[in-house]
Design an enzyme around this catalytic site. Structure first.
Site, short mmCIF file in Angstrom:
data_model
loop_
_atom_site.label_atom_id
_atom_site.label_comp_id
_atom_site.label_asym_id
_atom_site.label_seq_id
_atom_site.Cartn_x
_atom_site.Cartn_y
_atom_site.Cartn_z
N GLN A 139 0.70 -1.10 0.01
CA GLN A 139 0.02 0.09 0.02
C GLN A 139 0.78 1.16 0.18
OE1 GLN A 139 -2.60 -2.19 3.30
NE2 GLN A 139 -3.42 0.29 3.20
N ARG A 167 -5.52 7.02 17.33
CA ARG A 167 -7.07 6.92 16.46
C ARG A 167 -8.02 6.33 17.45
NH1 ARG A 167 -9.32 7.99 11.19
NH2 ARG A 167 -7.34 8.86 10.49
N ARG A 199 -8.00 -1.69 8.81
CA ARG A 199 -9.13 -0.93 8.50
C ARG A 199 -9.91 -0.40 9.76
NH1 ARG A 199 -13.11 -3.74 4.03
NH2 ARG A 199 -13.81 -2.10 3.02
N GLU A 213 -12.81 2.55 5.18
CA GLU A 213 -12.82 1.99 6.49
C GLU A 213 -14.20 2.22 7.39
OE1 GLU A 213 -9.37 4.41 7.34
OE2 GLU A 213 -8.62 2.66 8.34
N1 MTE Z 1 -11.32 -2.89 0.07
C1 MTE Z 1 -10.72 -3.75 -0.57
N2 MTE Z 1 -11.33 -4.53 -1.51
N3 MTE Z 1 -9.36 -4.36 -0.27
C2 MTE Z 1 -8.84 -3.78 0.61
O1 MTE Z 1 -7.52 -4.10 0.91
N4 MTE Z 1 -8.71 -1.83 2.34
C3 MTE Z 1 -9.31 -0.97 3.11
C4 MTE Z 1 -10.59 -0.22 2.48
N5 MTE Z 1 -11.27 -1.09 1.65
C5 MTE Z 1 -9.23 -2.35 1.26
C6 MTE Z 1 -10.59 -2.00 0.93
C7 MTE Z 1 -8.42 0.16 4.00
S1 MTE Z 1 -7.61 -0.52 5.41
C8 MTE Z 1 -8.24 1.37 3.44
S2 MTE Z 1 -7.48 2.68 4.41
C9 MTE Z 1 -8.92 1.95 2.32
O2 MTE Z 1 -9.70 0.78 1.54
C10 MTE Z 1 -7.68 2.26 1.33
O3 MTE Z 1 -8.37 2.74 0.09
P1 MTE Z 1 -8.69 4.24 -0.10
O4 MTE Z 1 -8.27 5.09 0.64
O5 MTE Z 1 -8.73 4.44 -1.74
O6 MTE Z 1 -10.28 3.99 0.27
N1 HPA Z 2 -4.85 6.26 9.40
C1 HPA Z 2 -4.14 5.25 8.61
N2 HPA Z 2 -2.91 4.80 8.30
C2 HPA Z 2 -2.02 5.78 8.72
C3 HPA Z 2 -2.54 6.92 9.73
C4 HPA Z 2 -3.80 6.95 9.79
O1 HPA Z 2 -4.36 8.02 10.64
N3 HPA Z 2 -1.44 7.34 9.94
C5 HPA Z 2 -0.24 6.88 9.63
N4 HPA Z 2 -0.57 5.74 8.93
MO1 MOS Z 3 -6.13 1.23 5.91
S1 MOS Z 3 -5.88 0.49 7.86
O1 MOS Z 3 -5.63 2.98 6.59
O2 MOS Z 3 -4.71 0.91 5.31
#
Ligand code: MTE
Ligand code: HPA
Ligand code: MOS
Length: 780
Positions: free
Chosen positions: A204, A317, A349, A720
């Site tokens: 990521q 958080r 998440r 999330e």
């Molecule tokens: N959805 C899928 N299908 N796969 C993933 O790994 N990760 C989650 C969420 N949804 C995830 C997911 C997490 S932890 C985060 S922070 C966000 O997607 C990250 O992507 P975004 O910021 O583009 O929403």
């Molecule tokens: N959220 C998710 N990932 C992160 C953060 C946060 O606030 N800070 C550093 N990595």
């Molecule tokens: Mo999501 S736990 O912020 O990768």
């Protein structure tokens, strides 16, 4: 700038399928392990520690070496043996001591995984045991932390508690969660000229992998390029943790002068990598006769594992969400990141938010039950106001509160009141099976709490045939980020979505990026890509205006054409003409989130640009003789702002919810007395499957919900927050446990509420109900 005319819903705000949906299903989507294997590729395997805490007396690799076999210990690291993301001091391979069962000790590369494994297992490592720290309690009591304890406060909690007509105190144990991404951790390192390294990593956070690999190799960052087209799930587990595997592959590749791939199998992945933090929450609450929460003293202690990783930010958080939707006049929240001899827990998440939120919801639930009131009534009584009673424990004013509306709408549509009556009737007539019902709200803060991460970059090229190449710093893990950003760019040029080529994330194209995390992928990268597209569109508009001798603001982009009055060209024709006129058709874009600031030293500021809201109602039925249960129905209502893609957001809401249900019900991590994780495969670790979906599942995206802040097309982050909608299922189970004793005592339930835990909670409630003290809250 030229006006964009009407903005047809066929691109932006349209329910387009995920760009890779078909490929995911057909198997054509290419993941890191599917990439063509270069000639001479070696495969790596990691030998891990069998001890939770021990001194390494000696490592003998004389039996490991052989033709075509390459060994790596900490001593073989050319640069620094450190991949710590915040603090440093977090080894790739153990040096001197091991600190958990599963810690990488040495790695071997050979012609096949099997050959590498057989060779590695010939190593002789002599350990001398040290006392391990295996529980949160013990670490907390001995003040064994990975970072100093931290406090947020508002008002005077001691005075508030002293004044309150009622008090309760208690403790809630909240379990962790393995990420169980379908694609495990994997990296392939390909040596280039001059000792440079190309790393293909399932991450990521390509920039962090780049930085860490460079640091471990002792090379500058410009010698390392990291690429990722997509992950088969990350869920936070690939925010920092891929660095170790990329670094091992890179060191072995440097040593062997051959490409090296390191792909973990599921058991090794689960033994080596960190997970969602389990927490122990302790609280004391003061409240009035109505159930108004007047004062709260909450301590949140997390199992950080053997090193810090992101734990300090995760505990923060959790603390930032220990208010959820509730105003608390006098409040103190303290956080403890406990150092234990277990895996280094990491982002998952919600990033601690779910644990903090479950804790406060449990306090509210206990207040309601101790007063014999419906928890929903007490929840509503305590909601933040819209103009008053709206300051959080970290002194951010909640300006966008819509929880009242969401809850009112859901309460209606899910027929909460009617079903409450029906369930009471059912329970009176049913001695063994008991039903429970709960409505829980969600308010989740959007932005990285470390302000500087809230930035992103993008790179857009328009080619002379009008096709577009799109790149940005975000990564695709299934969440649909690439689809959304492509929609944003296609919309800006008013071209067909299929004309935008989505390309792999690469540190060589967009530098110094943040992790795709904190749900802000689209907020940040969407804005950066929009900025890049706008720059090019402006140049095209100015060129067309000159070409047609019309004012720039007469030039319109619409449905694949660029026009002014009677003049009109296709987007491709204009691109070709502009190229011949030597107009630059490539641009970078950059974005930083406005308004956010936070001073951690005083625990004050505005860490979040805005909040995303949601609510859920769940109904569960429990067999009080076995603890077995089912969630019969769930109604979700979630705020995605003005959704950029309702189809994708719906997938995120459903997927997040069911992942949360897994966390709170069936997914149990279990370490034995030696600190060995015994749940390290699907045989012993139960994630939800299709059958675990509620048979009656009603999911809706909140309508007319444009973000009041100027986010990308007024959408809201959605990755999330929906995970926490699963709280409703846990509280429905708790309600059913209460029903088993006619709500005569406040039930005590832990998370996950496995059938075993539910059965024990019922037995405990029955025992207490048989005693003379009525309605005692837990811990009293
Ligand atoms: N959805 C899928 N299908 N796969 C993933 O790994 N990760 C989650 C969420 N949804 C995830 C997911 C997490 S932890 C985060 S922070 C966000 O997607 C990250 O992507 P975004 O910021 O583009 O929403
Ligand atoms: N959220 C998710 N990932 C992160 C953060 C946060 O606030 N800070 C550093 N990595
Ligand atoms: Mo999501 S736990 O912020 O990768």
């Amino acid at each position: 700038m030229a006006d964009d005319g009407d903005r047809p819903a066929r691109i932006i705000h349209a329910a387009l399928p995920h760009d890779s949906a078909r490929k995911h299903v057909s198997g054509e989507a290419i993941y890191t392990d599917d990439l063509p294997e270069p000639p001479g590729l070696l495969h790596a395997w990691i030998l891990t520690s069998p001890r939770a805490h021990a001194r390494i007396v000696s490592i003998d690799t004389s039996q490991v070496d052989g033709p075509g076999v390459f060994v790596m210990t900490a001593a073989d690291i050319p640069g620094r043996n450190d991949v710590g993301p915040i603090h440093g001091g977090e080894p790739v391979l153990a040096h001197g001591i091991v600190e958990y069962v599963g810690q990488p000790v040495l790695a071997v590369a050979a012609a096949s995984i099997r050959a590498a494994r057989e060779a590695a297992e010939r190593a002789v490592v002599v350990y001398e045991n040290l006392p391990p720290m295996l529980s949160i309690e013990e670490a907390w009591q001995k003040e064994s932390y990975v970072s100093p304890p931290h406090t947020m406060a508002r008002g005077d909690v001691n005075a508030g508690l002293a004044r309150a007509p009622h008090r309760l105190s208690g403790e809630l144990r909240i379990g962790g969660q393995d990420h169980f991404y379908l694609e495990g951790q994997v990296a392939m390192a390909l040596p280039q000229e001059d000792g440079d390294m190309l790393v293909l990593s399932s991450t990521q956070h390509p920039t962090e992998v780049q930085k860490m690999v460079a640091q471990v190799l002792g090379r500058p960052m410009n010698a390392v390029t990291v690429e990722v087209r997509r992950m088969g799930g990350g869920f936070g587990g690939k925010e920092t943790q891929p660095a170790i595997f990329a670094a091992i592959a890179a060191v072995l590749a440097t040593k062997a002068r051959r490409p090296v791939k390191l792909r973990l199998d599921r058991d090794d992945d689960m033994m080596i990598t960190g997970k969602r933090h389990d927490f122990l929450a302790r609280y004391e609450a003061g409240y009035d006769d109505e159930g108004r929460l007047l004062a709260l003293d909450m301590a949140l202690a997390a199992r950080a594992g053997h090193v810090a990783d992101l734990s300090p930010a995760i505990v923060d958080r959790a603390m930032f969400h220990a208010d959820n939707c509730y105003h608390i006049e006098d409040v103190r929240i303290s956080g403890f990141a406990c150092k234990t001899n277990t895996q280094s827990n990491t982002a998952f998440r919600g990033f601690g938010g779910p644990q903090g939120m479950l804790a406060i919801e449990n306090v509210i639930d206990e207040i309601a039950r101790s007063l014999g009131k419906d928890p929903l009534a007490v929840r509503k009584l305590n909601f933040y106001g819209t103009d008053t009673r709206n300051v959080t424990p970290y002194h951010q004013t909640v300006e966008d509160n819509i929880v009242h509306d969401i809850v009112a709408e859901l309460e209606q549509s899910a027929e909460y009141a009617k079903r409450r009556v029906e369930i009471e009737a059912f329970n009176r007539a049913s001695p063994i099976l008991k039903k429970g019902l709960a409505l829980t709200p969600v308010k989740f803060g959007i932005s990285f709490t470390a302000t500087h991460y809230n930035q992103a970059g993008a790179l857009v090229h328009v080619y002379t045939d009008g096709s577009v190449h799109l790149n940005h710093g975000g990564t695709e893990m299934g969440q649909g980020l690439f689809t959304k950003v492509a929609q944003i760019v296609a919309d800006e040029f008013q071209i067909d979505y299929s004309q935008v080529k989505i390309t792999a994330t690469s540190t060589g194209k967009v530098p110094n990026t943040s992790a795709t995390a904190a749900s802000s992928g689209t907020d940040l990268n969407g804005m950066a890509a929009l900025a890049a597209a706008r720059t090019i569109r402006q140049r095209l508009a100015e060129f067309a205006a000159g070409h047609w001798r019309v004012p720039v603001d007469a030039v319109r982009f619409s449905q694949g054409r660029v026009s002014a009055g009677a003049e009109s060209l296709s987007f491709a024709e204009l691109a070709e003409l502009a190229y011949k006129a030597r107009i630059q058709l490539s641009a970078t874009g950059f974005y930083r989130t406005p308004k956010v600031h936070y001073d951690r030293a005083t625990a004050r500021g505005r860490p979040f640009y805005y909040f995303a809201y949601g609510a859920a109602v769940a109904e569960a039925i429990v067999d009080t003789l076995t603890g077995e249960y089912r969630c019969l129905r769930a109604d979700l209502l979630h705020d995605a702002g003005k959704s950029i893609n309702p189809a994708i957001d719906m997938g995120q809401i459903e997927g997040g919810f069911i992942q949360g249900v897994g966390w709170l019900t069936t997914e149990e991590l279990w370490w034995d007395h030696d600190g060995r994780l015994r749940t390290h495969a699907p045989s012993t670790y139960k994630i939800p499957v299709a059958r675990d979906l509620p048979p009656d599942f009603r999911v809706r995206i909140l309508e007319r919900a444009a973000n009041r802040e100027e986010t990308i097309h007024r959408s809201k982050a959605v990755g999330e927050p929906p995970l926490m909608l699963a709280n409703a299922v846990w509280f429905a189970l708790k309600d059913a446990v209460g029903a088993a004793v006619d709500h005569r005592v406040v039930p005590r339930l832990c998370a996950p509420a496995t059938p075993e835990a539910v059965l024990m909670a019922i037995e405990d409630a029955k025992r207490r109900a048989a005693q003379p003290l009525p309605l005692a809250a837990s811990g009293e």
